[in-house]
Design a protein around this motif. Structure first.
Motif, PDB file in Angstrom:
ATOM      1  N   THR A  40     -12.410   4.544 -23.337  1.00 49.01           N
ATOM      2  CA  THR A  40     -12.377   4.771 -21.868  1.00 49.01           C
ATOM      3  C   THR A  40     -12.766   6.587 -22.443  1.00 49.01           C
ATOM      4  OG1 THR A  40     -11.176   3.942 -21.293  1.00 49.01           O
ATOM      5  CG2 THR A  40     -10.770   5.404 -20.193  1.00 49.01           C
ATOM      6  N   GLY A  74     -15.953  -2.123 -24.988  1.00 48.04           N
ATOM      7  CA  GLY A  74     -14.672  -2.013 -23.272  1.00 48.04           C
ATOM      8  C   GLY A  74     -14.489  -3.726 -22.863  1.00 48.04           C
ATOM      9  N   LEU A 116     -10.749  -3.737 -15.398  1.00 48.28           N
ATOM     10  CA  LEU A 116     -11.972  -3.332 -16.351  1.00 48.28           C
ATOM     11  C   LEU A 116     -13.708  -4.205 -16.390  1.00 48.28           C
ATOM     12  CD1 LEU A 116      -8.892  -1.994 -18.931  1.00 48.28           C
ATOM     13  CD2 LEU A 116     -10.349  -0.635 -17.334  1.00 48.28           C
ATOM     14  N   TYR A 120     -16.224  -1.274 -17.366  1.00 46.80           N
ATOM     15  CA  TYR A 120     -16.526  -1.104 -18.179  1.00 46.80           C
ATOM     16  C   TYR A 120     -18.233  -2.048 -17.800  1.00 46.80           C
ATOM     17  CZ  TYR A 120     -12.843   0.463 -21.098  1.00 46.80           C
ATOM     18  OH  TYR A 120     -11.622   0.680 -21.179  1.00 46.80           O
ATOM     19  N   SER A 155     -13.780   3.511 -15.283  1.00 46.04           N
ATOM     20  CA  SER A 155     -13.754   2.581 -15.994  1.00 46.04           C
ATOM     21  C   SER A 155     -11.930   3.401 -16.276  1.00 46.04           C
ATOM     22  CB  SER A 155     -14.014   2.974 -17.819  1.00 46.04           C
ATOM     23  OG  SER A 155     -13.832   4.400 -18.008  1.00 46.04           O
TER      24      SER A 155
END
Length: 231
Positions: A40, A74, A116, A120, A155
């Motif tokens: 991130t 990620g 996420l 990502y 993200s």
């Protein structure tokens, strides 16, 4: 069973394990936090040198390498969060069946993992379509700029579930006394900071800055500390 009774029962059941060995399963949280900081923050794709704001010309300075590293790290974070949620459900929730907060933790971690995956994933789209990527040239600058805008907070937003988990662990520590009190104090901080920023400015992604750090610190404390729930 009251919260105090549950805490006492957990302390009694887990005391031998805490004194004889350190729990390893919280290290999934430590790894997720450290990798989350990489995915991130370290690989943030916002280039410097645009004081007047980002326009489509920014695409020329977006790093394809950073976007690629970010999706790899990620997606590992997503996997680790899901494993951590599963370990929490298996090892913690049966010890405190009357604790709503304990059940919130695993749900919140799972929610972050889901969000996420998208955040990502958009980094991965940039990695694929930017110059140097597998399908470079498939989108023009306008199309790449749309992906860049999605990645502005993409993200970062998904870490909200982790901050919700921090709030639940803070409650377990400070109210139910099933987690070390210092972890509870640390866990209050990301909740207050994110709430303050959202309330004052509408900023949607500050949890992406504090969430990974909290995850690493709190679960390192759970692994090497003496929280009653950990065994």
């Amino acid at each position: 069973m009251t919260a105090t009774d549950a805490a006492s029962a957990v302390r009694t059941a887990s005391a031998p394990d805490v004194s004889s060995r350190r729990a390893r399963w919280p290290l999934f949280g430590v790894a997720a936090g450290l990798l989350g900081a990489v995915a991130t923050l370290v690989t943030d794709i916002h280039p410097e040198g645009y004081p007047e704001g980002f326009t489509p010309k920014v695409i020329s300075d977006v790093s394809q390498t950073k976007a690629h590293i970010s999706i790899v790290a990620g997606f590992l974070v997503v996997a680790l969060l899901l494993v951590l949620a599963g370990a929490w459900r298996r090892r913690v929730e049966p010890q405190v069946p009357g604790s709503t907060a304990a059940h919130v933790v695993s749900g919140a971690l799972t929610a972050s993992a889901a969000a996420l995956t998208l955040g990502y994933g958009w980094k991965g789209a940039l990695a694929v379509y930017l110059p140097g990527g597998m399908d470079a040239g498939a989108f023009d600058r306008a199309g790449l700029y749309v992906l860049f805008m999605l990645n502005d907070f993409g993200s970062f937003i998904g870490w909200l579930g982790v901050v919700v988990a921090a709030g639940a662990i803070a409650w377990m520590a400070l109210r139910e006394r099933t987690v070390s009190r210092w972890i509870g104090a640390v866990s209050v901080l990301p909740v207050l900071v994110v709430t303050g920023f959202v309330s004052a400015t509408g900023l949607p992604g500050f949890q992406g800055i504090v969430g990974p750090l909290w995850l690493a610190v709190a679960f390192l404390g759970l692994s090497f500390g003496r929280s009653p729930i950990v065994r």
